[in-house]
Design an enzyme around this catalytic site. Structure first.
Site, PDB file in Angstrom:
ATOM      1  N   HIS A  83      36.995  40.091  47.564  1.00  0.00           N
ATOM      2  CA  HIS A  83      36.021  40.820  46.749  1.00  0.00           C
ATOM      3  C   HIS A  83      34.779  39.974  46.464  1.00  0.00           C
ATOM      4  CE1 HIS A  83      35.564  43.712  43.034  1.00  0.00           C
ATOM      5  NE2 HIS A  83      34.714  43.985  44.006  1.00  0.00           N
TER       6      HIS A  83
ATOM      7  N   TYR B 109      37.643  45.476  37.814  1.00  0.00           N
ATOM      8  CA  TYR B 109      37.269  46.745  37.188  1.00  0.00           C
ATOM      9  C   TYR B 109      37.947  46.901  35.822  1.00  0.00           C
ATOM     10  CZ  TYR B 109      35.866  47.844  42.010  1.00  0.00           C
ATOM     11  OH  TYR B 109      35.310  47.821  43.266  1.00  0.00           O
TER      12      TYR B 109
END
Length: 324
Positions: free
Chosen positions: A132, A48
């Site tokens: 992830h 992110y």
């Protein structure tokens, strides 16, 4: 594993300038608005904003006692200096590309990723670490990434481990073949679509795996009262059929005296196996709004029946009205 996620967590991709840039003060205000509303679970990742989300989240939480909140981050993408920067990240984040992402599910990569995340966060520990987006690299993530996390859990470095993905089949593989504590399903059990209902959620229920339901606005399309073409669906332009479906659901919500975001948040937490809903927020105002909707009264039970009768929601989908 005993972690109290609460009913609502803050997804922190927007702190990494997802879609559009915000300043440090805006990021801090987003976190503080969630905190003031009772949110105590915060989810971030190196991906992110090339680490920006982690840095901003750690700074925002610094004034709060560490035992009062739960933080998760993720492994699978290492951040390394970019030898050929173009000036701007190629992903959906409005940040400079001074670093680049390198896929790495090796044991060394997992440990290095966590150490780097702790440094960016300014914390001595995180509570939950998630593999992830292993889709496309599932074998490597299962063969090397998961055992590395399992060892970290055994050593007491982290309290819980799991996997987060937009691919329900990959999540099902992990739920079947590993001893993960947590599954984070992203966009796969929402008001728009419910593929996780087929196998994943029943499996997690049988195995006692905690489920966190993220990306419940499907990347933005369900985040406003009236969907429109500029809102993204799963981080891409919304296909006509999906936009029409969202608009039809929104119209029924309005008819029943509620809103599309309210229905999306309550539906996302309506399955009995789901422990918490994780929703991102584009600023403090949306952070406060999401919490007010999630913690407020659910839409009327008649809405869910009407959605099912009109073929806009799977007839076998549990709803908040069913739980009541």
């Amino acid at each position: 594993m005993t972690l109290d996620f609460g009913r609502l967590g803050l997804g922190c991709a927007q702190l990494g300038n997802l879609y559009q840039a915000i300043d440090d003060d805006g990021a801090a205000a987003t976190v503080e608005a969630a905190w003031a509303a009772g949110v105590r679970y915060f989810d971030t990742a190196p991906h992110y904003g090339l680490g920006l989300s982690e840095r901003r989240l750690g700074a925002a939480l610094h004034k709060h006692h560490r035992d009062e909140y739960v933080v998760s981050t993720k492994v699978g993408r290492l951040l390394v200096p970019n030898p050929s920067p173009t000036g701007h990240d190629e992903e959906l984040f409005d940040v400079p590309d001074t670093y680049r992402r390198v896929w790495d599910f090796s044991a060394d990569g997992v440990r290095r990723s966590l150490a780097d995340s702790l440094e960016r966060l300014g914390l001595d520990r995180v509570d939950l670490v998630l593999i992830h987006d292993p889709e496309g690299r599932a074998d490597e993530a299962l063969d090397t990434g998961y055992p590395a996390l399992e060892q970290l859990r055994a050593e007491g470095v982290v309290r819980a481990i799991g996997v987060g993905s937009m691919d329900a089949d990959v999540l099902t593989r992990f739920a079947t073949g590993t001893d993960v504590d947590v599954i984070m399903t992203a966009g796969r059990y929402t008001l728009l679509e419910q593929p996780a209902l087929d196998s994943l959620l029943p499996l997690c229920s049988r195995r006692g795996i905690t489920v966190l339901n993220a990306a419940v606005f499907n990347g933005g399309l369900l985040a406003e009262d009236r969907p429109h073409r500029s809102l993204l669906y799963n981080y891409r332009n919304s296909p006509d059929a999906v936009l029409e479906l969202a608009s039809a659901i929104a119209a029924l919500c309005e008819r029943h005296g509620t809103t599309l975001p309210a229905a999306a948040l309550h539906f996302a937490g309506g399955h009995p196996v789901i422990s918490a809903v994780v929703a991102g927020a584009q600023g403090a105002e949306q952070s406060s709004r999401n919490a007010a909707l999630a913690f407020g009264p659910p839409p009327p039970a008649a809405l869910w029946a009407d959605l099912k009768d009109n073929g806009l929601l799977r007839p076998d989908a549990p709803t908040p009205g069913d739980a009541a």
